[in-house]
Design a protein around this motif. Structure first.
Motif, mmCIF file in Angstrom:
data_model
loop_
_atom_site.group_PDB
_atom_site.id
_atom_site.type_symbol
_atom_site.label_atom_id
_atom_site.label_comp_id
_atom_site.label_asym_id
_atom_site.label_seq_id
_atom_site.Cartn_x
_atom_site.Cartn_y
_atom_site.Cartn_z
ATOM 1 N N SER A 1 -5.515 0.613 -3.821
ATOM 2 C CA SER A 1 -5.069 0.166 -2.372
ATOM 3 C C SER A 1 -5.996 0.867 -1.528
ATOM 4 N N THR A 2 -6.934 1.829 -1.756
ATOM 5 C CA THR A 2 -7.942 2.412 -0.993
ATOM 6 C C THR A 2 -9.363 1.698 -1.206
ATOM 7 N N ASN A 3 -9.573 0.494 -1.885
ATOM 8 C CA ASN A 3 -10.565 -0.447 -2.005
ATOM 9 C C ASN A 3 -10.958 -0.868 -0.546
ATOM 10 N N VAL A 4 -12.372 -1.183 -0.270
ATOM 11 C CA VAL A 4 -12.596 -2.025 0.762
ATOM 12 C C VAL A 4 -13.387 -3.278 -0.039
ATOM 13 N N ASN A 5 -12.730 -4.494 0.377
ATOM 14 C CA ASN A 5 -13.394 -5.847 -0.106
ATOM 15 C C ASN A 5 -14.571 -6.070 0.141
ATOM 16 N N PRO A 6 -15.399 -5.782 -0.979
ATOM 17 C CA PRO A 6 -16.710 -6.268 -0.922
ATOM 18 C C PRO A 6 -17.018 -7.624 -0.204
ATOM 19 N N TYR B 1 0.798 -1.359 0.014
ATOM 20 C CA TYR B 1 0.017 0.183 -0.063
ATOM 21 C C TYR B 1 0.912 1.331 0.110
ATOM 22 N N TRP C 1 -11.363 -8.270 -4.370
ATOM 23 C CA TRP C 1 -10.367 -7.196 -4.406
ATOM 24 C C TRP C 1 -10.308 -7.087 -6.019
ATOM 25 N N PRO D 1 -15.089 -9.789 2.083
ATOM 26 C CA PRO D 1 -13.789 -10.116 2.935
ATOM 27 C C PRO D 1 -13.639 -11.868 2.958
ATOM 28 N N ALA E 1 -13.295 -5.006 -7.359
ATOM 29 C CA ALA E 1 -13.355 -3.872 -7.185
ATOM 30 C C ALA E 1 -12.313 -3.087 -7.971
#
Length: 143
Positions: free
Chosen positions: A47-52, A26, A60, A54, A63
């Motif tokens: 690197s700013t994504n949130v894994n939809p 990151y 990843w 988990p 996204a």
């Protein structure tokens, strides 16, 4: 063109290795994004994504691909060839006709110089081999 005659800001996606690296690499993604923004680019930084989803690597990828398809170009971080996700992103970018180049190339030039370069894109054949950099084509070489 905007009402003032200026070119719209080019949107660049940052692609590179994450899996298995300290802090998922990151810091490198975020430093690249900042440097590109300072040069006038609009940046999509995965690197700013949130894994939809988990715990599922595919979340990843999904996204990142959603970000990628909104872009005009891709900046490659060192080591991208060793990343299955980055290779997929480069292949998708090449297929969509996006310009793809190592981060160092984007940083060497200004947003205007890259945008004004005779339309270039990466051939998908150039990203098949892991050890090769993408081959950038000039407008006359594109089909």
């Amino acid at each position: 063109m905007s009402e003032h005659g200026a070119q719209p800001t080019e949107r660049i996606y940052v692609a590179g290795p994450m899996t298995g690296l300290p802090e998922l690499n990151y810091p490198a993604f975020r430093a690249a994004a900042q440097e590109l923004r300072e040069r006038g680019y609009s940046v999509e930084d995965p690197s700013t994504n949130v894994n939809p989803t988990p715990g599922d690597y595919h979340g990843w990828l999904r996204a990142g691909l959603q970000q990628l398809i909104r872009c005009d170009a891709v900046a490659l971080l060192p080591g991208w060839e060793a990343s299955g996700g980055a290779r997929l992103e480069v292949n998708v970018a090449a297929t969509l006709g996006l310009r793809v180049a190592p981060l160092s190339e984007w940083l060497r030039t200004t947003a205007t110089a890259v945008r004004d370069a005779a339309g270039s894109s990466v051939t998908s054949e150039a990203v098949v081999g892991r050890e090769r950099e993408p081959r950038v084509l000039t407008g006359s070489e594109q089909s």
